[in-house]
Design a protein around this motif. Structure first.
Motif, PDB file in Angstrom:
ATOM      1  N   PRO A  97      17.820  25.530   7.799  1.00 18.67           N
ATOM      2  CA  PRO A  97      17.414  26.428   6.706  1.00 18.67           C
ATOM      3  C   PRO A  97      16.053  26.083   6.118  1.00 18.67           C
ATOM      4  N   SER A  98      15.687  24.808   6.172  1.00 22.91           N
ATOM      5  CA  SER A  98      14.398  24.403   5.608  1.00 22.91           C
ATOM      6  C   SER A  98      13.228  24.764   6.515  1.00 22.91           C
ATOM      7  N   ALA A  99      13.506  25.127   7.735  1.00 25.41           N
ATOM      8  CA  ALA A  99      12.436  25.478   8.689  1.00 25.41           C
ATOM      9  C   ALA A  99      12.919  26.631   9.557  1.00 25.41           C
ATOM     10  N   ALA A 100      13.272  27.724   8.918  1.00 26.46           N
ATOM     11  CA  ALA A 100      13.898  28.848   9.621  1.00 26.46           C
ATOM     12  C   ALA A 100      12.854  29.808  10.169  1.00 26.46           C
ATOM     13  N   GLU A 101      11.967  29.285  10.996  1.00 24.03           N
ATOM     14  CA  GLU A 101      10.956  30.099  11.660  1.00 24.03           C
ATOM     15  C   GLU A 101      10.874  29.687  13.121  1.00 24.03           C
ATOM     16  N   GLY A 102      10.408  30.596  13.957  1.00 22.37           N
ATOM     17  CA  GLY A 102      10.257  30.266  15.365  1.00 22.37           C
ATOM     18  C   GLY A 102       9.448  31.311  16.102  1.00 22.37           C
ATOM     19  N   ASP A 103       8.953  30.923  17.269  1.00 19.07           N
ATOM     20  CA  ASP A 103       8.241  31.845  18.153  1.00 19.07           C
ATOM     21  C   ASP A 103       9.199  32.304  19.242  1.00 19.07           C
ATOM     22  N   TYR A 104       9.237  33.611  19.467  1.00 19.34           N
ATOM     23  CA  TYR A 104      10.147  34.189  20.453  1.00 19.34           C
ATOM     24  C   TYR A 104       9.327  34.965  21.481  1.00 19.34           C
ATOM     25  N   VAL A 105       9.648  34.730  22.738  1.00 20.86           N
ATOM     26  CA  VAL A 105       8.871  35.293  23.845  1.00 20.86           C
ATOM     27  C   VAL A 105       9.698  36.372  24.537  1.00 20.86           C
ATOM     28  N   VAL A 106       9.145  37.573  24.578  1.00 18.84           N
ATOM     29  CA  VAL A 106       9.764  38.689  25.289  1.00 18.84           C
ATOM     30  C   VAL A 106       9.008  38.869  26.603  1.00 18.84           C
ATOM     31  N   GLY A 107       9.719  38.788  27.710  1.00 16.73           N
ATOM     32  CA  GLY A 107       9.076  38.900  29.017  1.00 16.73           C
ATOM     33  C   GLY A 107       9.665  40.019  29.850  1.00 16.73           C
ATOM     34  N   TYR A 108       8.917  40.431  30.867  1.00 15.40           N
ATOM     35  CA  TYR A 108       9.407  41.450  31.802  1.00 15.40           C
ATOM     36  C   TYR A 108       8.866  41.126  33.183  1.00 15.40           C
ATOM     37  N   SER A 109       9.578  41.555  34.217  1.00 11.85           N
ATOM     38  CA  SER A 109       9.115  41.346  35.587  1.00 11.85           C
ATOM     39  C   SER A 109       9.723  42.406  36.488  1.00 11.85           C
ATOM     40  N   ASN A 110       8.996  42.737  37.547  1.00 14.34           N
ATOM     41  CA  ASN A 110       9.436  43.730  38.522  1.00 14.34           C
ATOM     42  C   ASN A 110       9.528  43.076  39.887  1.00 14.34           C
ATOM     43  N   THR A 111      10.708  43.063  40.468  1.00 16.69           N
ATOM     44  CA  THR A 111      10.901  42.503  41.804  1.00 16.69           C
ATOM     45  C   THR A 111      11.219  43.591  42.830  1.00 16.69           C
ATOM     46  N   LEU A 123       8.743  34.801  14.084  1.00 17.06           N
ATOM     47  CA  LEU A 123       9.777  35.363  13.225  1.00 17.06           C
ATOM     48  C   LEU A 123      10.199  34.361  12.155  1.00 17.06           C
ATOM     49  N   ALA A 124      10.612  34.893  11.019  1.00 21.65           N
ATOM     50  CA  ALA A 124      11.192  34.080   9.946  1.00 21.65           C
ATOM     51  C   ALA A 124      12.561  34.644   9.601  1.00 21.65           C
ATOM     52  N   PHE A 125      13.541  33.738   9.402  1.00 21.41           N
ATOM     53  CA  PHE A 125      14.920  34.135   9.146  1.00 21.41           C
ATOM     54  C   PHE A 125      15.244  33.905   7.674  1.00 21.41           C
ATOM     55  N   GLY A 126      15.958  34.848   7.066  1.00 20.51           N
ATOM     56  CA  GLY A 126      16.113  34.894   5.628  1.00 20.51           C
ATOM     57  C   GLY A 126      17.021  33.855   5.015  1.00 20.51           C
ATOM     58  N   GLY A 127      17.880  33.240   5.773  1.00 22.25           N
ATOM     59  CA  GLY A 127      18.775  32.262   5.186  1.00 22.25           C
ATOM     60  C   GLY A 127      19.851  31.855   6.158  1.00 22.25           C
ATOM     61  N   THR A 128      20.759  31.015   5.695  1.00 19.92           N
ATOM     62  CA  THR A 128      21.831  30.516   6.543  1.00 19.92           C
ATOM     63  C   THR A 128      22.671  31.680   7.069  1.00 19.92           C
ATOM     64  N   GLY A 129      22.994  31.594   8.356  1.00 21.93           N
ATOM     65  CA  GLY A 129      23.801  32.643   8.960  1.00 21.93           C
ATOM     66  C   GLY A 129      23.473  32.810  10.430  1.00 21.93           C
TER      67      GLY A 129
END
Length: 687
Positions: A560-574, A632-638
């Motif tokens: 909760p004291s550090a409720a932030e993170g980087d999220y990576v959205v990827g795509y690929s075509n095979t 992204l930042a998350f609003g609280g515990t949960g």
């Protein structure tokens, strides 16, 4: 990245396995059948293809049922002493068709939902019919979605509410509903409605007459025009965006002293990948192909005299752009004069052409070698004339084609074969689905001979001839189809990824009819072949689709004291196919805010990235994959669940890969997710 566990979610839109042959498939009662034989589809035959187009455009999968061992009965089925083993309409009636047919693709019991022939009215029960000519089938699970489209297509009173069904040429398409389960051999599983480019070659109204007769529209939903293109009413930015001119296909050709050798910069491409599934050229003149203009005029005698001037017209570059287009699982159709305009093209390195090998035609045939002149200047065939010093830099007297349309052969022009002498070869091939007699057409190029006097063969000796005269193949060939450069056998269904090239179809004859009933207008069968080719193309079927995956990664456990993170959205075509108009979207639950959109656009709970064109790993062009990072930042515990998806278009059919789901816990364990669901192969329809 902040502290926490790292998770990954993956979702795929996977192309169906490529069949090794037509595969038997069971269909439940309630499945819909679109007959393609003249017993039940004599009037609505051409518009059945338009109905299939709309079904695909609106996300309904269509199965093309073709029996791989079927045979062609060349005589009318009611010929005394040579009757067909199958009956014309109701099996067991003993009534034979008064025209030639192929043997049935499958038998089924059904009832009539729509009747376009004024015979078996709605509700009529059919105890058993041997469906011929490559019927189309919609699985019972898609019945309701399909019926809404069928009813709008067949009922003009519904057009105001369904404007996509409005068309100038109108016929009711017969549709049956199976009353019992049946098994049919599925040769093609179709999922995408094709985008179609028509080359404005001066006779483009022939191609558009075929498309209008079927009710198949342009990519913007408008009908193809009935008339030839004017000076400024065709091409990008006009009401007819799919009518392409020579300069638009050729793209930027550079200047006389700095020519542009990029063969993927015309309007057949977008970001280096195909913008279309098909291109059609009907009567491009060989003399136009042999034209090069500099700054809108004939080029000066030397490059130095032309320095700095733009190259504004180059016929050979059109051929090069089509050749590059055919690196992908797409399709090219040519008719009459256009056949030799493309096929007989040979690169010319001299000024003003300055060709590289990318400007080679000869998609289906080898390049011929002019033979020596015989004593007295004789040549082996009438198509050739003896030219003193005509070969090997003037060192050899040789026999060269006397008709400019046969230069570079390839193909010689053959006489029109009589309709009753036509051989129908390989009726099991989707391109060659017919029912009834085929009527040949005349014109400047009614049929083709291989230039065997010059040593020409079909590339790799492939079997590419499906309709030919009495002495063919190779003599009076009328209908030919194969893979570019003969890389694969068109008679075999692909079972691996080796056949990545596009397909080429050639039809002899000036212009085919569109009149119905087809049984009384055998020339209309040529239009049917044109339409067969539209839907056989791999870019329509599961074979040539992209296989797109979406991933979502990032920390899944945060404090909760550090409720932030980087999220990576990827795509690929095979997959083998490409996609257009890609949009990658990250959807956020309540309580999550964006700290860094990473170049994306925030709209409500979504972060959207315009990806544009998506290429393949097989061929250079647009990227086959990539990723975007969002803070992204998350609003609280949960607990929270993030969702990512990729929306894109194949042909004119919207599709989706995903969602990929990622659970995040703040001060607690992340919620379980299944990683997402398989992509939806058909986008939302408006039917």
């Amino acid at each position: 990245m902040k502290n926490g566990w790292i998770g990954i979610a993956l979702a795929l839109l996977v192309a169906a396995p490529r069949p090794g042959a037509a595969e038997p498939r069971s269909f439940d009662a309630g499945s819909l059948i679109i007959p393609m034989d003249l017993a039940y589809q004599d009037h609505g035959l051409l518009q059945a293809y338009g109905l299939v187009f709309q079904l695909l455009r609106q996300g309904v999968r269509v199965y093309w049922a073709i029996e791989p061992t079927k045979t062609w009965h060349a005589a009318p089925c009611d010929t005394p002493g040579d009757e067909c083993d199958w009956d014309c309409a109701e099996e067991g009636s003993g009534v034979k068709c008064p025209y030639p047919t192929a043997s049935p693709d499958f038998f089924a019991a059904a009832r009539v939902l729509w009747d376009g022939d004024g015979g078996a009215g709605p509700g009529t029960a059919i105890a058993s019919h041997g469906y011929r000519g490559g019927p189309f089938v919609i699985a019972a699970a898609d019945r309701e979605a399909a019926l809404a489209i069928v009813e709008a297509w067949n009922d003009r009173d519904r057009w105001d509410a369904n404007p996509w069904a409005r068309r100038t040429v109108f016929q009711v398409v017969s549709v049956h509903e199976a009353t019992a389960a049946f098994t049919a051999p599925v040769a093609k599983e179709m999922v995408a409605a094709p985008t179609i480019a028509v080359f404005s070659d001066g006779n483009e109204n022939i191609a558009t007459s075929y498309l209008r007769a079927a009710g198949i529209p342009q990519s913007n939903g408008a009908e193809f025009p009935a008339a030839r293109c004017g000076a400024d009413d065709c091409g990008a930015g006009t009401a007819n965006p799919d009518m392409l001119t020579v300069p638009s296909v050729a793209g930027d050709m550079g200047t006389c002293d700095a020519p542009n050798a990029d063969h993927r910069n015309g309007q057949l491409f977008r970001d280096g990948v195909p913008a279309y599934c098909q291109i059609m050229s009907m009567h491009w003149d060989v003399r136009d192909r042999e034209t090069v203009l500099c700054n809108g005029r004939a080029c000066p005698a030397t490059p130095a005299a032309c320095a700095g001037q733009p190259i504004t017209y180059h016929g050979h570059e059109v051929v090069a752009e089509v050749r590059a287009f055919l690196d992908y699982p797409v399709h090219f159709f040519a008719e009459c004069q256009a056949v030799n305009a493309y096929e007989n093209t040979v690169p010319n390195a001299a000024w003003p052409f300055l060709d590289d090998e990318g400007r080679m035609g000869h998609f289906l045939t080898t390049v011929g070698t002019p033979p020596d002149c015989s004593a007295g200047g004789a040549c082996p065939v009438a198509d050739l004339g003896c030219t003193a010093g005509g070969c090997d830099g003037g060192a050899r007297d040789c026999c060269i084609p006397t008709d400019v349309k046969e230069m570079g052969a390839g193909f010689f022009i053959a006489a029109q074969p009589a309709s009753d002498t036509i051989q129908v070869l390989h009726p099991e091939v989707p391109y060659n689905q017919l029912d009834g007699a085929f009527g040949t057409e005349g014109g400047s190029e009614p049929a083709y001979d291989l230039a065997t006097a010059m040593g020409v063969t079909y590339v790799n000796d492939r079997n590419v001839t499906f309709l030919t005269g009495p002495d063919g193949p190779g003599v009076q060939d009328v209908w030919m189809t194969g893979y570019k450069d003969g890389v694969c056998d068109i008679l075999l269904f692909k079972d691996d990824g080796d056949c990545t090239n596009g397909k080429v179809s050639y039809l002899g004859g000036h212009a085919y009819d569109t009149a119905v009933p087809v049984s009384a207008n055998p020339s209309t069968q040529g239009t049917r072949l044109f339409l067969n080719a539209l839907f056989e193309a791999d870019c329509v079927t599961t074979t040539g689709q992209p296989a797109l995956g979406v991933t979502l990664t990032g920390p899944t456990r945060l404090e909760p004291s550090a409720a932030e993170g980087d999220y990576v959205v990827g795509y690929s075509n095979t997959g083998l196919g490409t996609a257009l108009d890609g949009v990658l979207t990250l959807t956020l639950p309540a309580g999550v805010t964006v700290t860094d959109a990473g170049g994306g656009t925030v709209a409500g709970s979504d972060v959207r990235f315009d990806i544009g064109s998506i290429g393949t790993t097989e061929i250079a062009g647009a990227p086959a994959g990539g990723s975007r990072t969002v803070g992204l930042a998350f609003g609280g515990t949960g607990t929270y669940v993030l969702s990512a998806r990729l929306e894109f278009v194949v042909g004119v059919t919207p599709m989706t890969a995903g969602p990929a789901l990622l659970g995040v816990g703040v001060g607690t364990d992340p919620p379980p997710t299944d990683g997402g669901t398989d992509g939806d192969g058909g986008g939302g329809g408006d039917g």
